[in-house]
Design a protein around this motif. Structure first.
Motif, short mmCIF file in Angstrom:
data_model
loop_
_atom_site.label_atom_id
_atom_site.label_comp_id
_atom_site.label_asym_id
_atom_site.label_seq_id
_atom_site.Cartn_x
_atom_site.Cartn_y
_atom_site.Cartn_z
N LYS A 1 6.83 -6.75 8.56
CA LYS A 1 8.12 -7.29 8.99
C LYS A 1 8.97 -7.71 7.80
O LYS A 1 10.20 -7.80 7.91
CB LYS A 1 7.90 -8.49 9.92
CG LYS A 1 7.37 -8.10 11.30
CD LYS A 1 7.10 -9.31 12.16
CE LYS A 1 6.54 -8.92 13.52
NZ LYS A 1 6.20 -10.11 14.35
N LYS A 2 8.33 -7.94 6.66
CA LYS A 2 9.07 -8.27 5.44
C LYS A 2 9.63 -7.01 4.76
O LYS A 2 10.27 -7.09 3.72
CB LYS A 2 8.15 -9.02 4.46
CG LYS A 2 7.82 -10.42 4.91
CD LYS A 2 6.58 -10.99 4.23
CE LYS A 2 6.69 -11.13 2.76
NZ LYS A 2 5.53 -11.85 2.17
N GLY A 3 9.35 -5.84 5.37
CA GLY A 3 9.88 -4.60 4.83
C GLY A 3 8.96 -3.91 3.86
O GLY A 3 9.36 -2.93 3.21
N ILE A 4 7.73 -4.40 3.75
CA ILE A 4 6.76 -3.78 2.84
C ILE A 4 6.02 -2.68 3.60
O ILE A 4 5.41 -2.93 4.64
CB ILE A 4 5.77 -4.82 2.30
CG1 ILE A 4 6.52 -5.90 1.51
CG2 ILE A 4 4.70 -4.16 1.42
CD1 ILE A 4 5.65 -7.07 1.07
N ASP A 5 6.09 -1.48 3.08
CA ASP A 5 5.46 -0.33 3.74
C ASP A 5 3.98 -0.27 3.38
O ASP A 5 3.61 0.09 2.27
CB ASP A 5 6.17 0.96 3.30
CG ASP A 5 5.60 2.18 4.02
OD1 ASP A 5 4.98 1.99 5.09
OD2 ASP A 5 5.77 3.30 3.51
N THR A 6 3.14 -0.68 4.31
CA THR A 6 1.69 -0.63 4.08
C THR A 6 1.00 -0.09 5.32
O THR A 6 1.37 -0.43 6.45
CB THR A 6 1.12 -2.01 3.71
OG1 THR A 6 -0.30 -1.90 3.54
CG2 THR A 6 1.38 -3.04 4.80
#
Length: 222
Positions: A56-61
Motif C-alpha cells: 500500500k506504500k507503493g513498494i512493488d514486492t
C-alpha cells in the motif's frame, strides 16, 4: 499516555504478578503451572498484514510469508523487521491484526487448567492497542512487556514462542519451551538449540492443536 506513566504501569504489573504468586504460596493454594505465550507469530499473524502495508506504500514486492525465512530478512526493497516495528506503532494495524488459526479456542482451553501469561517484546508505545486486541480475542490471566527484561525473568514453567533465541534462552535456564513453527524458525544452526531439541527441552509444535497436546503431556511431569 506519557511514556513515563507507561513504564510505571509495566513495573507495577511485574510487582503485582510476583505478589500474586507469593500470596498464593503463603495461602498454600495448589501450585500453578505457569505458561507464557508470545504474541507475534503465536497469537497474531503480523507478517501478512505487514506485507500488505508495504504494498500500500507503493513498494512493488511479491514476497509472501513463506519467503520470510529469518528476522534479518532484507531484499532490495524490504527490511522486514524494520517494517514490522513501524507497523506495530500504528494502533489500527494492531487492532486489525488477524489471529493465528486455532489460537482463540486453544487459549480458552488452556485458561481452564493453567495460569496464562501473555508476554511480548513489542515497543511499549503499543501498550494500549495491544491490550485491547488481546482482550477482544483471548482468555488469559496476565499480560506483560518483556523488551527490557526478557522472558526468562517471569518464573514460567512453559514458554510458547516462535523466536529461536527466546526458546533457547528459556530452555537453557528455566523450563520447557514450545517452538511455534513459522518460516523464520525452520533453519536451525545454533548447536545449543539443536541440543535442547534433542533433549526435548525445546519441542516444535506445528499448530495450536499440537501445542495443547504437548502442554498436557508436559504438565504430567511438572
Amino acid at each position: 499516555m506519557k511514556p513515563e506513566y507507561e513504564v510505571a504501569l509495566v513495573i507495577l504489573a511485574f510487582i503485582l504478578l510476583f505478589l500474586y504468586r507469593i500470596i498464593r504460596h503463603l495461602l498454600k493454594y495448589p501450585s500453578l503451572i505457569i505458561v507464557g505465550i508470545d504474541i507475534d507469530g503465536v497469537l497474531g499473524e503480523q507478517v501478512p498484514p505487514t506485507l500488505d502495508r508495504i504494498r500500500k506504500k507503493g513498494i512493488d514486492t511479491k514476497l509472501t510469508k513463506k519467503d520470510i525465512i529469518n528476522w534479518d530478512f532484507k531484499d532490495k526493497t524490504v527490511d522486514i523487521s524494520k517494517e514490522i516495528e513501524e507497523a506495530l506503532l500504528d494502533p489500527t494495524f494492531v487492532s486489525e491484526m488477524p489471529v493465528v488459526i486455532g489460537s482463540i479456542s486453544a487459549m480458552k482451553q488452556l485458561q481452564e487448567d493453567y495460569h496464562l501469561v501473555v508476554a511480548t517484546a513489542r515497543p511499549l508505545e503499543t501498550l494500549k492497542a495491544t491490550k485491547n486486541w488481546l482482550k477482544k480475542n483471548f482468555n488469559f490471566h496476565e499480560f506483560v512487556f518483556t523488551r527490557e527484561v526478557g522472558k526468562t525473568s517471569l518464573s514460567l514453567n512453559i514458554l510458547i514462542d516462535d523466536n529461536l533465541n527466546n526458546v533457547t534462552q528459556f530452555a537453557s535456564s528455566c523450563g520447557n519451551a514450545l517452538l511455534f513453527s513459522q518460516p523464520w524458525n525452520q533453519n536451525i544452526e545454533n548447536r545449543r538449540t539443536l541440543e535442547l531439541m534433542q533433549k526435548r527441552r525445546i519441542i516444535r509444535c506445528e499448530n495450536w492443536e499440537e501445542v495443547l497436546t504437548t502442554i498436557k503431556a508436559l504438565a504430567k511431569r511438572l
